[in-house]
Design an enzyme around this catalytic site. Structure first.
Site, PDB file in Angstrom:
ATOM      1  N   LYS B  76       1.810   0.006   8.968  1.00 25.03           N
ATOM      2  CA  LYS B  76       1.818   0.727   7.694  1.00 25.03           C
ATOM      3  C   LYS B  76       3.132   1.496   7.589  1.00 25.03           C
ATOM      4  CE  LYS B  76      -0.976   3.979   4.940  1.00 25.03           C
ATOM      5  NZ  LYS B  76      -2.193   4.827   4.892  1.00 25.03           N
ATOM      6  N   SER B 151      -5.427   4.320   0.853  1.00 26.69           N
ATOM      7  CA  SER B 151      -4.003   4.122   0.704  1.00 26.69           C
ATOM      8  C   SER B 151      -3.425   2.981   1.551  1.00 26.69           C
ATOM      9  CB  SER B 151      -3.263   5.411   1.075  1.00 26.69           C
ATOM     10  OG  SER B 151      -3.397   5.684   2.453  1.00 26.69           O
ATOM     11  N   SER B 175      -8.752   6.107   3.777  1.00 21.94           N
ATOM     12  CA  SER B 175      -7.633   5.190   3.543  1.00 21.94           C
ATOM     13  C   SER B 175      -7.541   3.982   4.471  1.00 21.94           C
ATOM     14  CB  SER B 175      -6.310   5.949   3.612  1.00 21.94           C
ATOM     15  OG  SER B 175      -6.093   6.658   2.422  1.00 21.94           O
TER      16      SER B 175
END
Lengths: 95, 484
Positions: B76, B151, B175
């Site tokens: 990420k 997210s 998330s």
């Protein structure tokens, strides 16, 4: 809960955020909606409840007072917007 | 090769059926072919990946072995990667080349994992749909008109479309779990303090936690083993031994006590999702688990409490972005004040600005007691609910998200509507306990995730339950037809 236009401008100033004049009304309504949702909190009696800042009720971990970081000024300043002679440059603050 | 599990890939590397370079090239080719449709990678580090793969092959030739040696993964874009752009989904960090590695990244490097690239995400991890990213929305591989959740939407999408065998995510209010649910993969948010936050760009420091995202619980167990552990560089890291999660997978779940919180099955839960969750729970019963109704009475307070604590911490954390030392700087600042205000005003997107302003307000003079202190007291009540529940049951099960993936643009008009899509995931972060989401079936042709919540440091049990379920089902093996 609804915030006034002035309050939104003041909050933006405190947060050092430049908000376009045309966007203030939009933030005013969005922030007011969020605060209205948040207001559900006040319905609960929390007298005597210990605040919980962190999932484990622990204090700060301590370590020996010794140098652990090496100087990496050059690599850190390589990504800075403006530097000169090892210093970070900002607009003039004092005349 | 892309349909193999991580354990099968490692077996293939061991047996010299293929090399890490070949495996890496296969995934790079899939990224080149498919990522245009998904927009899931911000940066693809192809050359670096091939070099790392070559190094992994050499390590193996020299007799080294390990469950992640030569296995490609995606990071990420919130984890700092030395020499590689680390954007956090923001214009503010579009020019930021991290000067150091996050601990999680360093651990994967040591284990010999190969980084394919950095995945797209909601800006500074603030969002539930991946639509707040400076780099544009990520699309859900199951239906590209829908969102992948957020997210960690980029990580979720690359794993679902098998553009990486696995990825890292971070979870502040759901998330990892919500996007895992919306794209049909397995995602685990560990206990707060289990995985180091060093070099993981901070959003809300008392809630943020990194974790694995992978097709199966077995894969996630391998990743978590590599990520977890004490880190002196993170002041809230827990000094606790890391168990061999993979070794715990095979235990039977006969006699396991599963609690179903009545608050997670009430109004607001989509009927088609409820049906799939019900079937998944029946399956767990068939495997020998017993089911008990429980209550988490303060569930309804989780979203309001979170939207004080998270913005308050974010307003403080994001004050470091000042246009002086790194990141975006506005053009021709008139004075220092103008430099701060325009760099931040231009560098941050609307959702980040909203949250900074809510946090600034909640922490400002005269409001602290009514907002921040009150929220911390409610946080205690929310945590107490879990403590009580775990006196009666071993794990808690329920839906991860109240609905399947929604359409792009469907919830962007009203922030509060978007916030409420995290209603089942947020309390877990406030309490600090671990939870995972695993694929449990489909509703309206879109994946549904079952959430399993465990007691502190009980990640091994969550992975065990998920693995036993996955031995009996094949939802985690489904790949969207377009990306097969």
């Amino acid at each position: 809960m609804s915030l006034s236009r002035d309050q939104v401008t003041k909050i933006a100033h405190l947060a050092r955020l430049d908000i376009a004049e045309a966007d203030v009304a939009k933030y005013q309504s969005e922030l007011s909606n969020i605060l209205t949702m948040v207001e559900q909190m006040s319905a609960v009696d929390t007298k005597g409840v210990d605040p919980m800042p962190h999932p484990f009720d622990l204090g700060q971990r301590l370590r020996e007072d010794e140098v652990t970081e090496s100087n990496q000024r050059e690599s850190f300043q390589a990504i800075a917007p403006q530097v000169e002679a090892g210093l970070y440059l900002v607009p003039k603050v004092i005349e | 090769m892309h349909t193999l599990s991580i354990a099968e890939m490692a077996e293939g590397l061991r047996a010299k059926k293929f090399s890490s370079v070949e495996l890496t090239d296969a995934f790079l080719a899939r990224i080149a072919k498919f990522d245009k449709q998904l927009n899931a990678y911000v940066t693809v580090t192809a050359d670096q990946a091939r070099a790392e793969a070559k190094k992994a092959d050499q390590r193996r030739t020299k007799g080294e072995d390990g469950p992640l040696l030569g296995i490609p993964i995606a990071q990420k874009d919130i984890f700092c990667t030395r020499g590689v752009k680390t954007s956090c989904g923001s214009k503010m960090l579009d020019n930021f080349i991290a000067p150091y590695d996050a601990t999680t990244v360093a651990k994967f490097n040591q284990a010999g994992a190969v980084m394919l690239g950095k995945t797209n995400m909601d800006e500074f991890a603030m969002g539930s749909s991946n639509e707040t990213s400076f780099y544009g929305p990520v699309r859900n591989p199951w239906n590209t008109k829908t969102v992948p959740g957020g997210s960690s939407g980029g990580s979720a999408a690359v794993v679902a479309a098998r553009l990486a065998p696995a990825a890292t995510g971070t979870d502040t209010g759901g998330s990892i779990r919500q996007p895992a649910a919306l794209v049909g993969i397995t995602g685990l948010k560990p206990t707060y303090g289990r995985v180091s936050r060093y070099g993981m760009i901070a959003f809300a420091s008392s809630l943020d936690q990194g974790g694995p995202m992978a097709p199966s619980a077995e894969d996630a167990a391998i990743l978590l083993r590599a990520m977890a552990g004490f880190d002196p560089l993170d002041s809230t890291s827990m000094d606790k031994a890391v168990p061999d999660y993979a070794a715990q997978l095979s235990a039977s779940i006969k006699g396991l006590k599963i609690g179903l919180p009545k608050e997670y099955f009430g109004e607001g839960l989509d009927g088609a999702v409820a049906k799939v969750i019900g079937e998944a729970i029946e399956q767990l019963k068939k495997l020998g688990a017993t089911v008990h109704e429980i209550s988490l009475p303060n569930t309804g307070l989780a979203v309001p409490t979170y939207y004080v604590i998270a913005p308050a911490e974010c307003s403080s954390n994001l004050s470091r972005f000042d246009g002086v030392r790194f990141g975006y700087r506005c053009k021709d600042p008139k004075d220092l004040h103008d430099l701060y205000k325009r760099s931040r005003g231009e560098g941050f997107g609307a959702e980040v600005k909203r949250r900074i302003m809510i946090g600034t307000y909640a922490l400002s003079a005269g409001y602290y007691d009514a907002y921040y202190l009150k929220a911390q007291q409610l946080r205690r009540l929310i945590k107490n609910d879990f403590d009580e529940a775990f006196k009666k049951v071993d794990v808690i099960a329920g839906p991860t998200s109240p609905s399947v993936a929604f359409n792009l643009g469907e919830k962007t008009a009203d922030p509060v509507t978007m916030y409420l899509s995290d209603i089942y995931t947020i309390a877990v972060n406030l309490a600090g306990v671990p939870a995972l989401s695993m694929p449990a079936g489909f509703a309206n042709k879109l994946p549904v995730g079952l959430q399993l919540i465990g007691n502190f440091f009980d990640e091994g049990r969550l992975l065990n339950v998920a693995h036993q379920y996955q031995l009996a089902t094949d939802w985690h093996r489904r790949i969207p037809a377009e990306f097969a």
